[in-house]
Design a protein around this motif. Structure first.
Motif, short mmCIF file in Angstrom:
data_model
loop_
_atom_site.label_atom_id
_atom_site.label_comp_id
_atom_site.label_asym_id
_atom_site.label_seq_id
_atom_site.Cartn_x
_atom_site.Cartn_y
_atom_site.Cartn_z
N ARG A 102 12.86 72.66 -70.78
CA ARG A 102 14.17 73.30 -70.93
C ARG A 102 14.01 74.81 -70.79
NH1 ARG A 102 17.31 69.59 -75.53
NH2 ARG A 102 16.28 67.68 -74.84
N SER A 106 15.45 77.20 -67.85
CA SER A 106 16.30 78.33 -68.27
C SER A 106 15.86 79.66 -67.66
CB SER A 106 16.30 78.46 -69.80
OG SER A 106 16.82 77.29 -70.37
N LEU A 129 22.53 72.36 -68.53
CA LEU A 129 21.34 72.93 -69.18
C LEU A 129 21.77 73.69 -70.44
CD1 LEU A 129 18.30 73.45 -69.17
CD2 LEU A 129 18.73 75.44 -67.71
N LEU A 132 21.88 71.60 -73.43
CA LEU A 132 20.56 71.22 -73.92
C LEU A 132 19.79 72.41 -74.48
CD1 LEU A 132 19.41 68.89 -71.03
CD2 LEU A 132 19.84 68.19 -73.37
N MET A 133 20.18 73.61 -74.03
CA MET A 133 19.40 74.81 -74.35
C MET A 133 20.33 76.00 -74.54
SD MET A 133 16.08 75.43 -74.53
CE MET A 133 14.94 76.79 -74.53
#
Ligand code: THU
Length: 139
Positions: A102, A106, A129, A132-133
């Protein structure tokens, strides 16, 4: 054989296509220690797809996840803008990217890219994303 323009596919078709490519990529997994095979398919903004599989090592710590394999292949090929990544394994559960992957994703994406997490029957869940992050570390 006709070449698919992935960027022109409707969302659901693109997602299914990436999952099926990630399932093929899983076949290249080198995972003699965990026996947990993972495959990934990364679509870049130029419409290119980079596949990845997890590559384990006897030291354990040098193991590289499928997602990072795909990212490193893409970036070293000059492709660092991503649209989506599909991830799969033989698990009944959806396979989500680990924390390190992740963070690595990023590095190149503000959070809008899709992360398509699938299970062993090809069922999948799509997240961004960012979901998730959130609140990523930046210098
Ligand atoms: N693995 C991945 O390839 N991606 C992930 O996001 C999680 C874990 C691999 C690393 C190792 O080879 C195996 O799965 C078990 O952890």
């Amino acid at each position: 054989m006709e070449k698919i323009n992935f960027l022109e596919l409707p969302d659901k078709e693109l997602e299914k296509e990436l999952v099926s490519i990630s399932i093929k990529a899983k076949g290249h997994s080198y995972s003699p220690y965990s026996k947990f095979k993972v495959g990934a398919a990364l679509l870049t903004q130029n419409g290119k797809i980079y596949i990845g599989a997890n590559i384990e090592n006897a030291s354990f710590g040098a193991t590289i996840c499928a997602e990072r394999t795909a990212v490193i292949k893409a970036v070293s090929d000059g492709e660092n803008k991503f649209i989506a990544i599909a991830i799969t394994s033989d698990s009944d559960n959806y396979t989500y990217p680990c924390g390190i992957c992740r963070q690595v994703l990023s590095e190149f994406d503000k959070g809008d890219m899709k992360v398509i997490c699938s299970n062993n029957s090809g069922k999948f869940r799509v997240l961004t994303l960012r979901e998730l992050m959130p609140e990523i570390f930046e210098l």
